[in-house]
Write an enzyme that holds these catalytic residues in place. Structure first.
Site, PDB file in Angstrom:
ATOM      1  CG  LEU A 127      -1.730   1.245   1.532  1.00  0.00           C
ATOM      2  CD1 LEU A 127      -2.688   1.554   0.390  1.00  0.00           C
ATOM      3  CD2 LEU A 127      -2.485   1.080   2.839  1.00  0.00           C
ATOM      4  CB  CYS A 128       0.932   4.118  -2.336  1.00  0.00           C
ATOM      5  SG  CYS A 128       1.682   5.738  -2.569  1.00  0.00           S
TER       6      CYS A 128
END
Length: 236
Positions: A127-128
């Site tokens: 997840l960024c």
């Protein structure tokens, strides 16, 4: 400025990709805000799909840029394309990233938000938004803007997500229960979104010059639709 539009995810990525070519051909800086036809997960260009469980009703695309996965849902999405022939086109990856995020940060601060650029750090999940990297924008230590960059022989393109509201339940479905307590701008402040977009555009115009509106005409959209299968991983 390319007029704002709402498109399927793969078409958005194709337009961003083509902005590199259009910018070089016009020898002009191009900027656009845009929306998503439905919630979409975008994967980084070289990112594996391990650890990501996307429900069938959400589209999945692969960006022309690197980085980690993003859920595009309730956000302001932007893309900036700069020809390498101009001075800003000579900036390094990190210098260009810092410039773009400094301008967005200034717009957020002008709107009354306590935004700042982060120090160097990086998350370790798919997840960024699990943690900020260097020069990314945070509010109270929480990352609210994520962006990625790609380059061609003639242009630099940076596109990104300015999160308005985070859907933690959906993020946990996609990325697992270890998703941190993320927040979007509207989770923290009462902000006029349209006015915020205007402030962001004004900050970019201070550096890159006054914009003129460019409509995505039928030939540009045709070109983008022909390219969009390159970025489509799954469409519901």
């Amino acid at each position: 400025m390319i007029e704002k539009g709402v498109f399927p995810g793969a078409l958005n990525m194709a337009i961003d990709s083509l902005m590199a070519e259009w910018s070089a051909n016009m020898n002009s800086v191009l900027f656009r805000f845009y929306g998503w036809e439905r919630p979409t997960v975008s994967l980084g260009r070289f990112q594996k799909e391990d650890g990501i469980n996307v429900p069938d009703w959400i589209d999945v695309v692969r960006r022309p840029s690197g980085g980690r996965a993003l859920l595009h849902h309730r956000e302001i999405t932007y893309c900036l394309a700069v020809p390498k022939k101009i001075n800003f086109g000579k900036l390094s990856v990190l210098e260009f990233h810092r410039l773009v995020h400094s301008l967005i940060r200034d717009a957020l601060v002008e709107a009354g938000l306590h935004a700042e650029l982060s120090s160097e750090r990086r998350g370790n999940t798919a997840l960024c938004f699990d943690a900020p990297s260097r020069y990314e924008i945070v509010i109270n230590g929480v990352k609210v803007v994520g962006s990625a960059q790609f380059r061609t022989a003639e242009s630099i393109v940076e596109h990104g997500s300015i999160v308005l509201k985070q859907d933690i339940d959906l993020l946990k479905t996609i990325f697992g229960e270890d998703v941190p307590p993320l927040k979007g701008i509207l989770d923290l402040y009462d902000v006029d979104v349209k006015a915020l977009e205007e402030r962001i555009l004004a900050q970019f115009e201070k550096v890159f010059g006054t914009s003129r509106k460019i409509q995505l005409d039928s030939s540009m959209l045709k070109e983008a639709r022909e390219r969009s299968p390159l970025y489509e991983v799954r469409r519901r």
